[in-house]
Scaffold this motif. Structure first.
Motif, mmCIF file in Angstrom:
data_model
loop_
_atom_site.group_PDB
_atom_site.id
_atom_site.type_symbol
_atom_site.label_atom_id
_atom_site.label_comp_id
_atom_site.label_asym_id
_atom_site.label_seq_id
_atom_site.Cartn_x
_atom_site.Cartn_y
_atom_site.Cartn_z
ATOM 1 N N LYS A 33 57.568 85.901 65.456
ATOM 2 C CA LYS A 33 57.776 84.543 65.706
ATOM 3 C C LYS A 33 57.265 83.476 64.700
ATOM 4 O O LYS A 33 55.896 84.248 64.521
ATOM 5 C CB LYS A 33 57.336 84.616 67.359
ATOM 6 C CG LYS A 33 58.347 84.786 68.036
ATOM 7 C CD LYS A 33 57.719 83.862 69.715
ATOM 8 C CE LYS A 33 58.927 83.917 70.966
ATOM 9 N NZ LYS A 33 58.373 83.403 71.534
ATOM 10 N N VAL A 34 57.973 83.033 63.987
ATOM 11 C CA VAL A 34 57.097 82.020 63.344
ATOM 12 C C VAL A 34 57.740 81.134 63.015
ATOM 13 O O VAL A 34 58.859 80.455 63.940
ATOM 14 C CB VAL A 34 57.960 83.083 61.652
ATOM 15 C CG1 VAL A 34 56.958 81.724 60.563
ATOM 16 C CG2 VAL A 34 57.621 84.769 61.364
ATOM 17 N N MET A 35 56.512 79.595 63.642
ATOM 18 C CA MET A 35 56.447 78.633 62.881
ATOM 19 C C MET A 35 56.743 77.803 61.551
ATOM 20 O O MET A 35 56.518 78.317 60.504
ATOM 21 C CB MET A 35 55.812 77.422 64.248
ATOM 22 C CG MET A 35 55.859 76.319 64.223
ATOM 23 S SD MET A 35 55.037 74.946 65.579
ATOM 24 C CE MET A 35 53.684 76.157 64.997
ATOM 25 N N ASP A 36 58.036 77.069 61.533
ATOM 26 C CA ASP A 36 57.181 76.884 60.123
ATOM 27 C C ASP A 36 57.305 75.047 59.952
ATOM 28 O O ASP A 36 56.905 75.054 60.808
ATOM 29 C CB ASP A 36 59.728 77.025 59.140
ATOM 30 C CG ASP A 36 60.430 76.033 60.707
ATOM 31 O OD1 ASP A 36 59.762 74.689 60.927
ATOM 32 O OD2 ASP A 36 61.460 76.024 60.322
ATOM 33 N N ASP A 37 57.555 74.593 58.524
ATOM 34 C CA ASP A 37 57.147 73.331 58.740
ATOM 35 C C ASP A 37 57.326 72.014 59.620
ATOM 36 O O ASP A 37 56.766 71.220 59.856
ATOM 37 C CB ASP A 37 57.268 73.046 57.176
ATOM 38 C CG ASP A 37 56.757 73.894 56.105
ATOM 39 O OD1 ASP A 37 55.370 74.842 56.641
ATOM 40 O OD2 ASP A 37 56.498 74.096 54.687
ATOM 41 N N SER A 38 58.359 72.081 60.243
ATOM 42 C CA SER A 38 58.700 71.319 60.767
ATOM 43 C C SER A 38 59.098 71.333 61.895
ATOM 44 O O SER A 38 58.750 70.482 63.196
ATOM 45 C CB SER A 38 60.643 71.196 60.391
ATOM 46 O OG SER A 38 61.000 72.344 61.072
ATOM 47 N N GLY A 39 57.744 73.095 62.015
ATOM 48 C CA GLY A 39 57.541 73.398 63.783
ATOM 49 C C GLY A 39 59.065 74.002 64.487
ATOM 50 O O GLY A 39 58.912 74.054 65.431
ATOM 51 N N ARG A 40 60.023 74.258 63.663
ATOM 52 C CA ARG A 40 60.946 74.801 64.165
ATOM 53 C C ARG A 40 60.638 76.572 64.295
ATOM 54 O O ARG A 40 59.957 77.109 63.799
ATOM 55 C CB ARG A 40 62.049 74.966 63.821
ATOM 56 C CG ARG A 40 63.442 75.575 64.328
ATOM 57 C CD ARG A 40 64.576 75.245 63.110
ATOM 58 N NE ARG A 40 65.736 75.373 64.271
ATOM 59 C CZ ARG A 40 66.907 74.422 64.279
ATOM 60 N NH1 ARG A 40 66.774 73.996 63.354
ATOM 61 N NH2 ARG A 40 67.542 75.197 64.752
ATOM 62 N N VAL A 41 60.660 77.403 65.429
ATOM 63 C CA VAL A 41 60.495 78.886 65.646
ATOM 64 C C VAL A 41 61.321 79.701 64.922
ATOM 65 O O VAL A 41 62.061 79.454 66.470
ATOM 66 C CB VAL A 41 59.732 78.859 67.024
ATOM 67 C CG1 VAL A 41 59.962 80.297 67.615
ATOM 68 C CG2 VAL A 41 58.461 78.089 67.370
ATOM 69 N N ARG A 42 61.229 80.006 64.742
ATOM 70 C CA ARG A 42 62.234 81.553 64.411
ATOM 71 C C ARG A 42 61.890 82.884 64.842
ATOM 72 O O ARG A 42 60.205 83.319 64.374
ATOM 73 C CB ARG A 42 62.669 81.337 62.636
ATOM 74 C CG ARG A 42 63.282 80.425 62.641
ATOM 75 C CD ARG A 42 63.848 79.985 61.036
ATOM 76 N NE ARG A 42 64.554 78.780 60.653
ATOM 77 C CZ ARG A 42 65.727 78.856 61.258
ATOM 78 N NH1 ARG A 42 66.725 78.672 61.609
ATOM 79 N NH2 ARG A 42 65.565 77.101 60.046
ATOM 80 N N VAL A 43 62.523 83.648 65.268
ATOM 81 C CA VAL A 43 62.635 85.140 65.250
ATOM 82 C C VAL A 43 62.864 86.018 64.384
ATOM 83 O O VAL A 43 64.415 86.070 64.112
ATOM 84 C CB VAL A 43 62.773 86.042 66.493
ATOM 85 C CG1 VAL A 43 63.045 87.085 67.081
ATOM 86 C CG2 VAL A 43 61.816 84.806 68.377
ATOM 87 N N TYR A 44 61.889 86.508 63.834
ATOM 88 C CA TYR A 44 62.455 87.835 62.628
ATOM 89 C C TYR A 44 62.182 89.482 63.009
ATOM 90 O O TYR A 44 61.696 88.830 63.790
ATOM 91 C CB TYR A 44 61.033 87.539 61.774
ATOM 92 C CG TYR A 44 61.585 86.370 60.380
ATOM 93 C CD1 TYR A 44 62.836 86.202 60.130
ATOM 94 C CD2 TYR A 44 61.063 85.248 61.236
ATOM 95 C CE1 TYR A 44 63.474 85.316 59.365
ATOM 96 C CE2 TYR A 44 61.758 84.070 60.380
ATOM 97 C CZ TYR A 44 62.345 83.809 59.132
ATOM 98 O OH TYR A 44 63.195 82.714 58.665
ATOM 99 N N VAL A 45 63.307 90.302 63.197
ATOM 100 C CA VAL A 45 62.619 91.353 63.686
ATOM 101 C C VAL A 45 62.756 92.284 61.963
ATOM 102 O O VAL A 45 64.035 92.362 60.604
ATOM 103 C CB VAL A 45 63.890 92.169 63.590
ATOM 104 C CG1 VAL A 45 64.184 93.358 64.042
ATOM 105 C CG2 VAL A 45 64.563 91.135 65.256
#
Length: 62
Positions: A33-45
């Protein structure tokens, strides 16, 4: 697992929130799980057995 985290940090330039090992499609993969500069959380596999390919995003995890 640490190589997956470094690769995701480098490619996304986001902040890693969590990492867990999972079993998917008969393989062990890392779910990051990663939070980008805008605060959005994305999940990478990331599949450590396929080093030549980029990790794929699984969608947003708000």
């Amino acid at each position: 697992m640490s190589a997956s985290v470094r690769r995701i940090e480098r490619t996304t330039r986001g902040r890693v929130l969590s990492v867990e090992r999972m079993h998917a499609d008969g393989r062990d993969v890392n779910r990051i799980k990663v939070m980008d500069d805008s605060g959005r959380v994305r999940v990478y596999v990331d599949d450590p057995q396929q080093r030549g390919r980029d990790a794929r995003a699984r969608g947003d995890d708000d």
